[in-house]
Design an enzyme around this catalytic site. Sequence first.
Site, PDB file in Angstrom:
ATOM      1  N   LEU A 127      21.310  35.758  26.266  1.00 26.25           N
ATOM      2  CA  LEU A 127      21.479  34.418  26.542  1.00 26.25           C
ATOM      3  C   LEU A 127      22.604  33.673  26.389  1.00 26.25           C
ATOM      4  O   LEU A 127      23.543  34.377  25.616  1.00 26.25           O
ATOM      5  CB  LEU A 127      20.373  33.515  25.345  1.00 26.25           C
ATOM      6  CG  LEU A 127      18.873  33.509  25.490  1.00 26.25           C
ATOM      7  CD1 LEU A 127      18.190  33.037  24.038  1.00 26.25           C
ATOM      8  CD2 LEU A 127      18.240  32.978  26.759  1.00 26.25           C
ATOM      9  N   ASP A 128      23.172  32.500  26.904  1.00 24.92           N
ATOM     10  CA  ASP A 128      24.512  32.124  26.705  1.00 24.92           C
ATOM     11  C   ASP A 128      24.864  32.106  25.430  1.00 24.92           C
ATOM     12  O   ASP A 128      24.081  31.425  24.427  1.00 24.92           O
ATOM     13  CB  ASP A 128      24.725  30.892  27.713  1.00 24.92           C
ATOM     14  CG  ASP A 128      24.845  31.335  29.204  1.00 24.92           C
ATOM     15  OD1 ASP A 128      24.851  32.575  29.431  1.00 24.92           O
ATOM     16  OD2 ASP A 128      24.329  30.532  30.046  1.00 24.92           O
ATOM     17  N   LYS A 129      26.083  31.673  25.129  1.00 23.33           N
ATOM     18  CA  LYS A 129      26.268  31.351  23.546  1.00 23.33           C
ATOM     19  C   LYS A 129      25.740  30.105  23.068  1.00 23.33           C
ATOM     20  O   LYS A 129      25.350  30.262  21.948  1.00 23.33           O
ATOM     21  CB  LYS A 129      27.907  31.272  23.578  1.00 23.33           C
ATOM     22  CG  LYS A 129      28.420  30.798  22.296  1.00 23.33           C
ATOM     23  CD  LYS A 129      29.969  30.634  22.159  1.00 23.33           C
ATOM     24  CE  LYS A 129      30.548  30.024  20.947  1.00 23.33           C
ATOM     25  NZ  LYS A 129      31.972  29.425  21.124  1.00 23.33           N
TER      26      LYS A 129
END
Length: 311
Positions: A127-129
């Site tokens: 997942l993106d940050k």
Amino acid sequence: MQPEHAGRRLDQVLAELLPAFSRSRLQAWIEQGRVLIDGRKPRPKDRVQGAEQVQVEPLIEASGDCVPQPIPLQVVFEDEHLIVVDKPAGLVVHPAAGHPDGTLQNALLHHDPRLDELPRCGIVHRLDKDTTGLMVVARSLLAHRSLVAQLKDRSVKRDYRALVAGMPSSVGRVDAPIGRHPTRRTAMAVVAGGRHAISDYSVLARYRRHSLLAVQLQTGRTHQIRVHMAHLRHPLVGDPLYGAGSRSALDVLSPELSLALRTFRRQALHAIGLGLAHPATGEPMHWQVPMAPDLAALCALLQQDVQAVAQ
């Protein structure tokens, strides 16, 4: 190899076929003679023809470059094969340029040091940050192989909530290839020749200038939902990379709501549901978590605005 791989570098094709391993590790295996193409030892830069037989002899070693750190984890489920976590905003998944530590991978190693024996400490997707929500991590080689296979054949079910600008159609499918942006180094884009990418969505709630969507991923490309929604001209609220125009027309909203939208500091995206087959038993497993508190609070303000206008 498949015909669509013809003309591409061997290390690039292997990185696509074996996403659990980094390209540098695959290059090392090629140079060590652990990869054979039709029985011969190739070089990483060799071009493939698209009909060869590939044999890979993996060498799994302790990573050594990621140290355990006592970072809090919200564990939703765990057994001897799986760990399912609810990732908070701001937590990078694994070390990379600019983020040498303080990542989910560091936290996982503190939670279970044996994960160091698995590729990327069992991390099979990202997942993106600043995207919140559910991630599954392999805890055994059996689970790692199974999860990679399930992700490849698209049998893992991933359900997201996305708050977007504007009023998209009630249901839709975005079938548009994604690749590197031609001029913005850190961004992805819908581009001819990009990797096949499909996102399905439906509207769960409509507000005055925004919509809450349920989005299901059929593929798992980098920034897929963010890119696809921006491609539809309905970018995610708060998206710093793809959200141009998402703050337009906020002057018609209440000062409190307008401020909340302008100061929402991340893309409004949450991985709310995850489903897969258990690697050891084959039993269907499904997890769902509440929406992240910051996104839930913003949606509540948007709904209050609708009700205030209706009165």
